[in-house]
Design an enzyme around this catalytic site. Structure first.
Site, PDB file in Angstrom:
ATOM      1  N   LYS A  22     -16.953 -37.729   4.469  1.00 52.31           N
ATOM      2  CA  LYS A  22     -17.240 -36.513   4.278  1.00 52.31           C
ATOM      3  C   LYS A  22     -17.567 -35.749   3.278  1.00 52.31           C
ATOM      4  O   LYS A  22     -17.860 -35.145   2.974  1.00 52.31           O
ATOM      5  CB  LYS A  22     -16.057 -36.266   5.312  1.00 52.31           C
ATOM      6  CG  LYS A  22     -15.890 -35.098   5.366  1.00 52.31           C
ATOM      7  CD  LYS A  22     -14.458 -34.051   5.811  1.00 52.31           C
ATOM      8  CE  LYS A  22     -12.910 -35.024   5.613  1.00 52.31           C
ATOM      9  NZ  LYS A  22     -12.707 -34.344   4.140  1.00 52.31           N
ATOM     10  N   ASN A  23     -16.587 -36.385   2.124  1.00 55.51           N
ATOM     11  CA  ASN A  23     -15.913 -36.149   0.848  1.00 55.51           C
ATOM     12  C   ASN A  23     -17.275 -36.699  -0.092  1.00 55.51           C
ATOM     13  O   ASN A  23     -16.812 -35.750  -1.093  1.00 55.51           O
ATOM     14  CB  ASN A  23     -14.631 -36.913   0.678  1.00 55.51           C
ATOM     15  CG  ASN A  23     -13.597 -35.805   1.644  1.00 55.51           C
ATOM     16  OD1 ASN A  23     -13.853 -35.513   2.065  1.00 55.51           O
ATOM     17  ND2 ASN A  23     -12.268 -36.839   1.395  1.00 55.51           N
ATOM     18  N   ARG A  95     -11.040 -26.148   2.621  1.00 56.93           N
ATOM     19  CA  ARG A  95     -11.201 -25.150   1.495  1.00 56.93           C
ATOM     20  C   ARG A  95     -12.441 -25.484   1.252  1.00 56.93           C
ATOM     21  O   ARG A  95     -12.839 -25.285  -0.301  1.00 56.93           O
ATOM     22  CB  ARG A  95     -10.041 -25.992   0.681  1.00 56.93           C
ATOM     23  CG  ARG A  95      -8.208 -26.403   1.454  1.00 56.93           C
ATOM     24  CD  ARG A  95      -7.967 -27.424   1.071  1.00 56.93           C
ATOM     25  NE  ARG A  95      -7.619 -26.658  -0.687  1.00 56.93           N
ATOM     26  CZ  ARG A  95      -7.492 -25.620  -1.014  1.00 56.93           C
ATOM     27  NH1 ARG A  95      -6.547 -24.230   0.083  1.00 56.93           N
ATOM     28  NH2 ARG A  95      -7.196 -25.216  -2.178  1.00 56.93           N
ATOM     29  N   CYS A 119      -2.631 -24.541   2.184  1.00 58.37           N
ATOM     30  CA  CYS A 119      -3.317 -25.482   3.264  1.00 58.37           C
ATOM     31  C   CYS A 119      -1.249 -26.182   3.347  1.00 58.37           C
ATOM     32  O   CYS A 119      -1.110 -26.582   2.510  1.00 58.37           O
ATOM     33  CB  CYS A 119      -4.288 -26.154   3.218  1.00 58.37           C
ATOM     34  SG  CYS A 119      -3.899 -27.732   2.520  1.00 58.37           S
ATOM     35  N   ARG A 124      -2.871 -26.310  -3.235  1.00 53.10           N
ATOM     36  CA  ARG A 124      -4.243 -26.742  -3.662  1.00 53.10           C
ATOM     37  C   ARG A 124      -5.027 -25.367  -4.050  1.00 53.10           C
ATOM     38  O   ARG A 124      -5.765 -25.182  -3.706  1.00 53.10           O
ATOM     39  CB  ARG A 124      -4.952 -26.942  -2.182  1.00 53.10           C
ATOM     40  CG  ARG A 124      -4.035 -28.574  -1.681  1.00 53.10           C
ATOM     41  CD  ARG A 124      -4.651 -28.435  -0.596  1.00 53.10           C
ATOM     42  NE  ARG A 124      -5.772 -29.527  -0.952  1.00 53.10           N
ATOM     43  CZ  ARG A 124      -7.647 -30.141  -0.409  1.00 53.10           C
ATOM     44  NH1 ARG A 124      -6.732 -30.437   0.619  1.00 53.10           N
ATOM     45  NH2 ARG A 124      -8.317 -30.463  -0.912  1.00 53.10           N
ATOM     46  N   ASP A 310      -4.947 -39.885   0.722  1.00 56.50           N
ATOM     47  CA  ASP A 310      -5.747 -40.230   2.593  1.00 56.50           C
ATOM     48  C   ASP A 310      -5.796 -41.023   3.190  1.00 56.50           C
ATOM     49  O   ASP A 310      -5.461 -40.431   4.261  1.00 56.50           O
ATOM     50  CB  ASP A 310      -7.439 -39.621   2.118  1.00 56.50           C
ATOM     51  CG  ASP A 310      -7.971 -38.724   1.389  1.00 56.50           C
ATOM     52  OD1 ASP A 310      -9.128 -38.127   0.766  1.00 56.50           O
ATOM     53  OD2 ASP A 310      -6.620 -37.668   1.183  1.00 56.50           O
ATOM     54  N   ILE A 332       0.024 -37.164  -5.352  1.00 54.85           N
ATOM     55  CA  ILE A 332      -1.443 -35.727  -5.564  1.00 54.85           C
ATOM     56  C   ILE A 332      -0.782 -34.223  -4.704  1.00 54.85           C
ATOM     57  O   ILE A 332      -0.697 -33.462  -5.573  1.00 54.85           O
ATOM     58  CB  ILE A 332      -1.613 -36.540  -4.712  1.00 54.85           C
ATOM     59  CG1 ILE A 332      -2.767 -38.000  -5.376  1.00 54.85           C
ATOM     60  CG2 ILE A 332      -3.784 -35.584  -4.734  1.00 54.85           C
ATOM     61  CD1 ILE A 332      -2.555 -38.019  -6.460  1.00 54.85           C
ATOM     62  N   ARG A 402     -12.236 -32.972  11.937  1.00 51.05           N
ATOM     63  CA  ARG A 402     -12.793 -32.097  11.219  1.00 51.05           C
ATOM     64  C   ARG A 402     -13.555 -33.111  10.568  1.00 51.05           C
ATOM     65  O   ARG A 402     -14.290 -33.194   9.553  1.00 51.05           O
ATOM     66  CB  ARG A 402     -11.611 -31.525  10.250  1.00 51.05           C
ATOM     67  CG  ARG A 402     -10.813 -30.327  10.931  1.00 51.05           C
ATOM     68  CD  ARG A 402     -10.457 -29.750  10.063  1.00 51.05           C
ATOM     69  NE  ARG A 402     -10.402 -29.617   8.569  1.00 51.05           N
ATOM     70  CZ  ARG A 402      -9.972 -28.773   7.363  1.00 51.05           C
ATOM     71  NH1 ARG A 402      -8.631 -28.498   7.977  1.00 51.05           N
ATOM     72  NH2 ARG A 402     -10.668 -28.735   6.458  1.00 51.05           N
TER      73      ARG A 402
HETATM   74  C1  EPZ Z   1     -10.436 -33.706  -2.584  1.00 49.71           C
HETATM   75  O1  EPZ Z   1      -9.558 -32.641  -2.601  1.00 49.71           O
HETATM   76  C2  EPZ Z   1     -10.769 -34.363  -1.064  1.00 49.71           C
HETATM   77  N1  EPZ Z   1     -11.312 -33.604  -0.420  1.00 49.71           N
HETATM   78  C3  EPZ Z   1      -9.352 -34.708  -0.316  1.00 49.71           C
HETATM   79  O2  EPZ Z   1      -9.932 -35.300   1.205  1.00 49.71           O
HETATM   80  C4  EPZ Z   1      -8.510 -35.970  -1.068  1.00 49.71           C
HETATM   81  O3  EPZ Z   1      -6.836 -35.742  -0.487  1.00 49.71           O
HETATM   82  C5  EPZ Z   1      -8.135 -35.587  -3.148  1.00 49.71           C
HETATM   83  O4  EPZ Z   1      -9.191 -34.633  -3.424  1.00 49.71           O
HETATM   84  C6  EPZ Z   1      -7.655 -36.006  -3.337  1.00 49.71           C
HETATM   85  O5  EPZ Z   1      -7.702 -37.547  -3.499  1.00 49.71           O
HETATM   86  C7  EPZ Z   1     -12.370 -32.977  -0.869  1.00 49.71           C
HETATM   87  O6  EPZ Z   1     -13.370 -33.947  -1.206  1.00 49.71           O
HETATM   88  C8  EPZ Z   1     -13.074 -32.115   0.344  1.00 49.71           C
HETATM   89  P1  EPZ Z   1      -8.578 -32.652  -6.347  1.00 49.71           P
HETATM   90  P2  EPZ Z   1      -9.687 -31.844  -3.663  1.00 49.71           P
HETATM   91  O7  EPZ Z   1      -8.334 -30.956  -6.630  1.00 49.71           O
HETATM   92  O8  EPZ Z   1      -9.863 -32.001  -4.603  1.00 49.71           O
HETATM   93  C9  EPZ Z   1      -4.019 -29.770  -8.073  1.00 49.71           C
HETATM   94  C10 EPZ Z   1      -8.976 -34.919   3.236  1.00 49.71           C
HETATM   95  O9  EPZ Z   1      -8.097 -35.828   3.459  1.00 49.71           O
HETATM   96  N2  EPZ Z   1      -5.306 -28.842  -8.330  1.00 49.71           N
HETATM   97  O10 EPZ Z   1      -8.189 -34.151  -6.154  1.00 49.71           O
HETATM   98  O11 EPZ Z   1      -8.851 -30.184  -2.741  1.00 49.71           O
HETATM   99  C11 EPZ Z   1      -3.869 -29.980  -6.381  1.00 49.71           C
HETATM  100  O12 EPZ Z   1      -3.585 -28.523  -5.942  1.00 49.71           O
HETATM  101  C12 EPZ Z   1      -9.014 -34.675   1.899  1.00 49.71           C
HETATM  102  O13 EPZ Z   1     -10.302 -35.511   3.231  1.00 49.71           O
HETATM  103  C13 EPZ Z   1      -5.152 -27.875  -9.133  1.00 49.71           C
HETATM  104  O14 EPZ Z   1      -3.511 -26.989  -8.808  1.00 49.71           O
HETATM  105  O15 EPZ Z   1      -8.017 -32.366  -4.717  1.00 49.71           O
HETATM  106  C14 EPZ Z   1      -3.786 -31.526  -6.003  1.00 49.71           C
HETATM  107  O16 EPZ Z   1      -2.704 -31.485  -6.319  1.00 49.71           O
HETATM  108  C15 EPZ Z   1      -7.484 -33.814   1.738  1.00 49.71           C
HETATM  109  N3  EPZ Z   1      -5.880 -27.235  -9.475  1.00 49.71           N
HETATM  110  C16 EPZ Z   1      -4.141 -31.903  -7.440  1.00 49.71           C
HETATM  111  O17 EPZ Z   1      -4.867 -31.283  -8.207  1.00 49.71           O
HETATM  112  C17 EPZ Z   1      -6.699 -26.773  -9.057  1.00 49.71           C
HETATM  113  O18 EPZ Z   1      -7.567 -26.235  -9.557  1.00 49.71           O
HETATM  114  C18 EPZ Z   1      -5.481 -32.915  -7.341  1.00 49.71           C
HETATM  115  O19 EPZ Z   1      -6.489 -32.622  -5.691  1.00 49.71           O
HETATM  116  C19 EPZ Z   1      -7.983 -28.401  -8.592  1.00 49.71           C
HETATM  117  C20 EPZ Z   1      -6.457 -29.527  -8.116  1.00 49.71           C
END
Ligand code: EPZ
Length: 422
Positions: A22-23, A95, A119, A124, A310, A332, A402
């Site tokens: 999915k990701n 998102r 969320c 996020r 995850d 994370i 989802r």
């Molecule tokens: C991706 O989300 C995945 N989603 C998530 O999977 C996964 O949990 C996550 O990466 C971490 O591995 C998809 O790929 C669609 P991040 P993403 O940006 O990219 C902070 C699932 O269950 N951050 O790596 O949104 C953020 O809040 C989902 O399939 C900022 O502060 O995660 C988090 O604490 C859930 N500002 C950390 O960084 C930003 O602009 C890492 O988030 C971006 C992120």
């Protein structure tokens, strides 16, 4: 709203196949916006988030055809960007819709994307995505809950250093930089297999990229990209969920169509807990039947190649069965222990302390009525219910739809007593 009814205690056996990721499918679908030529994506999982992204792309101007005989094959044509917009109605449900931001600014010179809002698992924000686009020369403004990003004269390559590793942030900026003038370097980039897969697709479309899979990615912008055909990688989180399903029920199970190397962190942690998982070949992992109790093993979630966040919820369900104390640290996301309360309803002994959960096993879980709060939390409740004594009813399983395709029929095909109540 659909529910799952699960009768626990049934051992699993046989073989279960892994779907496409999915990701990885989400950024790949968004990447199709970068060209006016045909992009063919294979092994696209038919899960709800994918359908949401497809609806968004159609609104933006893509023609999408899905082969009825093999619905995992999706053909996209975006001759023209009709409306470079991601509306709140769609973004609030998923998102990852913000993944169209980079491609739209790069291809159409502007984008209007609803801010995702918080969320269940954390705030996020997408500030790193926006800061990266600003470095590439886009003008960013915010109004009425929408981000307006504009670069009428095109984007210009730049050096971008992420404050913190972000998966979709890296993918978004990568997709913007491939059409930016000159060189872009992304430092502190995410190294997740899904990022690497996105880079592989973009390279097939004519992009010039180096270093994907490392923390420094270099991109040489090109003026135009062309069409391509690409098969999405296996879903390592889905495969990991099935591996833990076998471990929690003490079963022997083969997981096919996966990439064993993408699950090294999980396999190593399970070995500590007394579960042996071996690679049968380069696409199959076998979970061996467990003889004797599960051992407690502390775990800290990390960016790839560390233990994936995850799989944290699923791992917590497993540790409720271990004979001793294990400490789970979530680094994370700030609010990713929603499943703990529900596991406690089933009899688990878990104490939450900020980003740590102290799990005191062996809890001998019993079936109960529980509510799913997010995608991976609902997967952990399914796993706990497979092991628990008696019947569990899981409410709000739309969360699991989802990211998991027909999970109940695939689990019952390997022996689980699970059914969906519509
Ligand atoms: C991706 O989300 C995945 N989603 C998530 O999977 C996964 O949990 C996550 O990466 C971490 O591995 C998809 O790929 C669609 P991040 P993403 O940006 O990219 C902070 C699932 O269950 N951050 O790596 O949104 C953020 O809040 C989902 O399939 C900022 O502060 O995660 C988090 O604490 C859930 N500002 C950390 O960084 C930003 O602009 C890492 O988030 C971006 C992120």
């Amino acid at each position: 709203m659909d529910k799952f009814v699960i009768e626990g205690g049934a051992p699993l056996h046989g073989t279960i196949a892994t779907s496409g990721s999915k990701n990885s499918a989400l950024p790949a679908l968004a990447a199709a916006l970068l060209t006016d030529e045909e992009v063919v994506l294979e092994r696209i999982p038919r899960v709800r988030d994918i359908r949401t992204m497809e609806r968004l792309l159609v609104d933006i101007g893509s023609d999408i055809s899905i082969d009825e005989k093999s619905p995992e094959r999706v053909v996209l044509n975006t001759k023209k960007i009709v409306s470079p917009e991601a509306p709140y109605e769609l973004v609030k449900t998923m998102r990852a819709s913000s993944l169209v931001l980079g491609p739209l600014v790069a291809r159409a010179g502007r984008a209007r994307v609803s801010l995702p809002g918080g969320c269940a698992i954390g705030a996020r924000p997408i500030n790193f995505h926006l800061a990266g686009l600003e470095h590439l020369g886009a003008k960013i403004s915010q109004e009425h809950g929408y981000i307006e990003a504009a670069a009428p004269n095109g984007l210009k390559g730049a050096k971008i250093v992420f404050d913190r590793i972000t998966v979709t942030g890296t993918e978004d900026i990568l997709m913007a930089a491939v059409l930016a003038e000159g060189e872009t370097v992304i430092e502190n980039a995410a190294r997740e297999p899904e990022v690497v897969d996105t880079a592989h697709l973009l390279r097939k479309m004519g992009a010039i990229i180096e270093g994907e899979g490392t923390s420094a990615i270099r991109i040489e912008g090109v003026s135009k990209l062309h069409g391509a055909t690409h098969e999405i990688i296996a879903d390592r989180i889905e495969a990991g969920t099935f591996i833990i399903a076998a471990a929690i029920t003490g079963s022997e199970l083969c997981i096919t169509g996966c990439v064993p190397g993408h699950l090294d962190a999980l396999v190593a942690k399970l070995a500590e807990a007394g579960v042996t998982v071996t690679a049968v070949d380069d696409t199959t992992l076998r979970v061996q039947k467990r003889h004797g109790p599960l051992h407690p093993a502390d775990m800290i979630t990390e960016e790839y190649p560390g233990f994936p966040t995850d799989l944290q919820a699923q791992y917590m369900a497993l540790m409720t069965e271990a004979d001793g104390i294990s400490i789970i640290t979530e680094t994370i996301f700030e609010n990713r222990f929603m499943h703990a309360q529900e596991l406690m309803r089933m009899g688990a002994n878990i104490r939450l302390d900020g980003r740590q959960a102290i799990v005191a096993g062996r809890s001998h879980l019993t079936g109960a009525g529980v509510i799913a709060s997010d995608l991976r939390a609902s997967a952990s409740l399914v796993l706990a219910a497979l092991m628990a004594k008696g019947e569990t009813v899981i409410d709000r399983v739309y969360h699991i739809d989802r990211g998991y395709e027909k999970i109940e029929s695939r689990l019952s095909a390997v022996g689980a007593r699970i059914k969906r109540i519509e």
